[in-house]
Motif scaffolding. Structure first.
Motif, PDB file in Angstrom:
ATOM      1  N   VAL A  96       0.843  -1.209   0.000  1.00 16.47           N
ATOM      2  CA  VAL A  96       0.000   0.000   0.000  1.00 16.47           C
ATOM      3  C   VAL A  96       0.870   1.248   0.000  1.00 16.47           C
ATOM      4  CG1 VAL A  96      -1.640   1.328   1.392  1.00 16.47           C
ATOM      5  CG2 VAL A  96      -1.998  -1.131   1.055  1.00 16.47           C
ATOM      6  N   ALA A  97       1.965   1.226   0.746  1.00 17.26           N
ATOM      7  CA  ALA A  97       2.873   2.371   0.770  1.00 17.26           C
ATOM      8  C   ALA A  97       3.440   2.639  -0.624  1.00 17.26           C
ATOM      9  CB  ALA A  97       4.001   2.131   1.768  1.00 17.26           C
ATOM     10  N   ALA A  98       3.800   1.578  -1.339  1.00 16.33           N
ATOM     11  CA  ALA A  98       4.290   1.747  -2.707  1.00 16.33           C
ATOM     12  C   ALA A  98       3.203   2.318  -3.603  1.00 16.33           C
ATOM     13  CB  ALA A  98       4.786   0.409  -3.256  1.00 16.33           C
ATOM     14  N   GLY A  99       1.983   1.848  -3.416  1.00  9.92           N
ATOM     15  CA  GLY A  99       0.873   2.381  -4.205  1.00  9.92           C
ATOM     16  C   GLY A  99       0.696   3.870  -3.991  1.00  9.92           C
ATOM     17  N   ARG A 100       0.801   4.296  -2.751  1.00  8.98           N
ATOM     18  CA  ARG A 100       0.661   5.725  -2.469  1.00  8.98           C
ATOM     19  C   ARG A 100       1.815   6.520  -3.072  1.00  8.98           C
ATOM     20  NH1 ARG A 100      -1.193   4.502   3.750  1.00  8.98           N
ATOM     21  NH2 ARG A 100      -3.420   4.195   3.299  1.00  8.98           N
ATOM     22  N   ALA A 108      -5.890  -6.761  -2.532  1.00  5.94           N
ATOM     23  CA  ALA A 108      -5.592  -7.956  -1.742  1.00  5.94           C
ATOM     24  C   ALA A 108      -6.307  -9.154  -2.353  1.00  5.94           C
ATOM     25  CB  ALA A 108      -6.028  -7.770  -0.294  1.00  5.94           C
ATOM     26  N   ASP A 109      -5.531 -10.118  -2.794  1.00  8.66           N
ATOM     27  CA  ASP A 109      -6.066 -11.342  -3.400  1.00  8.66           C
ATOM     28  C   ASP A 109      -6.373 -12.343  -2.295  1.00  8.66           C
ATOM     29  OD1 ASP A 109      -6.473 -13.768  -4.735  1.00  8.66           O
ATOM     30  OD2 ASP A 109      -5.005 -13.305  -6.282  1.00  8.66           O
ATOM     31  N   MET A 110      -7.630 -12.752  -2.208  1.00  5.10           N
ATOM     32  CA  MET A 110      -8.063 -13.613  -1.109  1.00  5.10           C
ATOM     33  C   MET A 110      -7.953 -15.096  -1.421  1.00  5.10           C
ATOM     34  SD  MET A 110      -8.571 -11.147   0.860  1.00  5.10           S
ATOM     35  CE  MET A 110      -9.140 -12.045   2.307  1.00  5.10           C
ATOM     36  N   ILE A 111      -7.254 -15.439  -2.493  1.00  6.57           N
ATOM     37  CA  ILE A 111      -7.039 -16.850  -2.792  1.00  6.57           C
ATOM     38  C   ILE A 111      -6.343 -17.514  -1.602  1.00  6.57           C
ATOM     39  CG2 ILE A 111      -4.789 -16.517  -3.906  1.00  6.57           C
ATOM     40  CD1 ILE A 111      -5.657 -18.592  -6.004  1.00  6.57           C
ATOM     41  N   ALA A 112      -6.770 -18.714  -1.285  1.00  2.19           N
ATOM     42  CA  ALA A 112      -6.228 -19.517  -0.167  1.00  2.19           C
ATOM     43  C   ALA A 112      -6.715 -19.059   1.196  1.00  2.19           C
ATOM     44  CB  ALA A 112      -4.698 -19.567  -0.189  1.00  2.19           C
ATOM     45  N   GLU A 123     -10.223  -6.696   7.408  1.00  2.00           N
ATOM     46  CA  GLU A 123      -8.930  -6.294   7.961  1.00  2.00           C
ATOM     47  C   GLU A 123      -8.046  -5.644   6.907  1.00  2.00           C
ATOM     48  OE1 GLU A 123      -8.638  -9.833  11.374  1.00  2.00           O
ATOM     49  OE2 GLU A 123      -7.397  -9.919   9.554  1.00  2.00           O
ATOM     50  N   VAL A 124      -7.927  -6.288   5.733  1.00  4.63           N
ATOM     51  CA  VAL A 124      -7.031  -5.732   4.709  1.00  4.63           C
ATOM     52  C   VAL A 124      -7.585  -4.433   4.134  1.00  4.63           C
ATOM     53  CG1 VAL A 124      -5.919  -7.915   4.134  1.00  4.63           C
ATOM     54  CG2 VAL A 124      -7.972  -7.218   2.879  1.00  4.63           C
ATOM     55  N   ALA A 125      -8.907  -4.298   4.142  1.00  7.50           N
ATOM     56  CA  ALA A 125      -9.490  -3.026   3.699  1.00  7.50           C
ATOM     57  C   ALA A 125      -9.036  -1.897   4.625  1.00  7.50           C
ATOM     58  CB  ALA A 125     -11.009  -3.121   3.661  1.00  7.50           C
ATOM     59  N   LYS A 126      -8.977  -2.179   5.925  1.00  7.82           N
ATOM     60  CA  LYS A 126      -8.521  -1.164   6.878  1.00  7.82           C
ATOM     61  C   LYS A 126      -7.025  -0.866   6.726  1.00  7.82           C
ATOM     62  CE  LYS A 126     -12.030  -2.171  10.384  1.00  7.82           C
ATOM     63  NZ  LYS A 126     -12.293  -2.731  11.738  1.00  7.82           N
ATOM     64  N   LEU A 127      -6.277  -1.814   6.162  1.00  8.34           N
ATOM     65  CA  LEU A 127      -4.848  -1.595   5.933  1.00  8.34           C
ATOM     66  C   LEU A 127      -4.584  -0.723   4.709  1.00  8.34           C
ATOM     67  CD1 LEU A 127      -3.482  -5.191   6.695  1.00  8.34           C
ATOM     68  CD2 LEU A 127      -3.352  -3.173   8.172  1.00  8.34           C
ATOM     69  N   GLY A 128      -5.639  -0.438   3.938  1.00 15.29           N
ATOM     70  CA  GLY A 128      -5.501   0.544   2.879  1.00 15.29           C
ATOM     71  C   GLY A 128      -5.554   0.050   1.454  1.00 15.29           C
ATOM     72  N   VAL A 129      -5.844  -1.247   1.232  1.00 12.22           N
ATOM     73  CA  VAL A 129      -5.955  -1.692  -0.156  1.00 12.22           C
ATOM     74  C   VAL A 129      -7.174  -1.049  -0.818  1.00 12.22           C
ATOM     75  CG1 VAL A 129      -4.808  -3.885   0.354  1.00 12.22           C
ATOM     76  CG2 VAL A 129      -7.311  -3.770   0.398  1.00 12.22           C
ATOM     77  N   SER A 130      -7.109  -0.924  -2.126  1.00 10.10           N
ATOM     78  CA  SER A 130      -8.204  -0.268  -2.853  1.00 10.10           C
ATOM     79  C   SER A 130      -9.459  -1.126  -2.865  1.00 10.10           C
ATOM     80  CB  SER A 130      -7.763   0.043  -4.282  1.00 10.10           C
ATOM     81  OG  SER A 130      -6.695   0.965  -4.274  1.00 10.10           O
ATOM     82  N   ALA A 153     -21.541 -14.625  -1.825  1.00 12.83           N
ATOM     83  CA  ALA A 153     -22.084 -14.452  -0.472  1.00 12.83           C
ATOM     84  C   ALA A 153     -21.101 -13.704   0.408  1.00 12.83           C
ATOM     85  CB  ALA A 153     -22.426 -15.814   0.132  1.00 12.83           C
ATOM     86  N   ASP A 154     -19.811 -14.026   0.289  1.00  7.41           N
ATOM     87  CA  ASP A 154     -18.806 -13.346   1.105  1.00  7.41           C
ATOM     88  C   ASP A 154     -18.682 -11.883   0.698  1.00  7.41           C
ATOM     89  OD1 ASP A 154     -18.350 -15.656   2.469  1.00  7.41           O
ATOM     90  OD2 ASP A 154     -16.370 -16.058   1.630  1.00  7.41           O
ATOM     91  N   GLY A 155     -18.791 -11.611  -0.583  1.00  7.68           N
ATOM     92  CA  GLY A 155     -18.740 -10.224  -1.038  1.00  7.68           C
ATOM     93  C   GLY A 155     -19.889  -9.402  -0.490  1.00  7.68           C
ATOM     94  N   ARG A 156     -21.068  -9.964  -0.516  1.00  9.06           N
ATOM     95  CA  ARG A 156     -22.238  -9.250   0.008  1.00  9.06           C
ATOM     96  C   ARG A 156     -22.115  -9.003   1.509  1.00  9.06           C
ATOM     97  NH1 ARG A 156     -25.099 -12.614  -3.880  1.00  9.06           N
ATOM     98  NH2 ARG A 156     -25.206 -14.258  -2.303  1.00  9.06           N
ATOM     99  N   GLU A 157     -21.536  -9.980   2.236  1.00 14.85           N
ATOM    100  CA  GLU A 157     -21.471  -9.878   3.688  1.00 14.85           C
ATOM    101  C   GLU A 157     -20.386  -8.919   4.167  1.00 14.85           C
ATOM    102  OE1 GLU A 157     -20.651 -12.719   7.614  1.00 14.85           O
ATOM    103  OE2 GLU A 157     -20.926 -13.638   5.636  1.00 14.85           O
ATOM    104  N   ALA A 158     -19.269  -8.857   3.440  1.00 21.95           N
ATOM    105  CA  ALA A 158     -18.095  -8.145   3.947  1.00 21.95           C
ATOM    106  C   ALA A 158     -18.292  -6.642   4.048  1.00 21.95           C
ATOM    107  CB  ALA A 158     -16.884  -8.448   3.080  1.00 21.95           C
ATOM    108  N   GLY A 159     -19.036  -6.069   3.128  1.00 18.99           N
ATOM    109  CA  GLY A 159     -19.266  -4.624   3.180  1.00 18.99           C
ATOM    110  C   GLY A 159     -18.063  -3.794   2.769  1.00 18.99           C
ATOM    111  N   VAL A 160     -17.154  -4.379   1.952  1.00 23.34           N
ATOM    112  CA  VAL A 160     -16.000  -3.643   1.431  1.00 23.34           C
ATOM    113  C   VAL A 160     -16.016  -3.767  -0.092  1.00 23.34           C
ATOM    114  CG1 VAL A 160     -14.659  -4.117   3.516  1.00 23.34           C
ATOM    115  CG2 VAL A 160     -14.412  -5.629   1.532  1.00 23.34           C
TER     116      VAL A 160
END
Length: 208
Positions: A96-100, A108-112, A123-130, A153-160
């Motif tokens: 995220v720092a490099a992105g800025r 953040a790729d949620m594979i695995a 959590e990763v949304a709070k760390l600053g990923v787009s 379902a996970d996308g709808r629930e997460a709210g990010v």
């Protein structure tokens, strides 16, 4: 909803050829991880030079040295890079720092991430990923009984903000849109089609 094509090939010539055929109908050109490993960062520069008007997404799947790896891709011309959702928080923060620094985006790729995926997305949304990519890899998709419904379902629930990758095709892209995804990522549904350009055009229409 934007449409992203995964250039899941392993040589630059094939990637450029596929991109040339479908670029008119997609918003984002993704260099898949095998392509980056096989062709290196020069492939990023080549795709961006060929399509400067498109978002170039580089699927690094970074698991360590987040700031270093993301910086290499941004310097080569990437607009977006991925960091693994399972990576250490400091790795995510580094990317995220490099992105800025470069004025670019990190996903953040949620594979695995199979257990506690919704919590980790938050959590990763709070760390600053787009945004987060809720991603079922090829191996997971090949298992009996795989369904895209869990991702939605996970996308709808997460709210990010999120994208969906893994089994997106003409029959499912409407459900991806209706679940609230920002981006639909399509690989085989485009590059395995008899006419990839026609497939991309149809998917773009269905994504609207």
């Amino acid at each position: 909803m934007r449409l992203q094509v995964a250039l899941d090939v392993v040589d630059l010539g094939s990637a450029l050829g596929l991109a040339r055929r479908v670029a008119e109908f997609v918003d984002i050109l993704e260099l898949g991880t095998p392509l980056v490993k096989a062709a290196g960062m020069g492939a990023v520069s080549a795709v961006k030079a060929a399509h400067p008007d498109k978002v170039v997404f580089v699927d690094l799947k970074t698991a360590d040295a987040g700031e270093l790896e993301a910086g290499l891709a941004f310097e080569a011309g990437a607009d977006v890079v991925t960091v693994m959702g399972v990576a250490d928080d400091d790795t995510v923060r580094g990317a995220v720092a490099a992105g800025r620094k470069y004025g670019k985006e990190v996903v953040a790729d949620m594979i695995a991430v199979t257990e506690g995926r919704v919590a980790r997305m938050r959590e990763v949304a709070k760390l600053g990923v787009s945004f987060v990519e809720i991603h079922a890899g090829l191996d997971e998709q090949a298992r009996p009984g795989y369904s895209i419904d869990r991702l939605l379902a996970d996308g709808r629930e997460a709210g990010v903000a999120f994208s969906i990758a893994g089994g997106v095709k003409a029959a499912t892209i409407g459900a991806v849109r209706d679940a609230g995804a920002s981006v639909a990522v399509v690989g085989g549904g485009i590059y395995n089609a008899p006419d990839p350009a026609a497939a991309a055009k149809e998917l773009k229409k269905l994504a609207a």
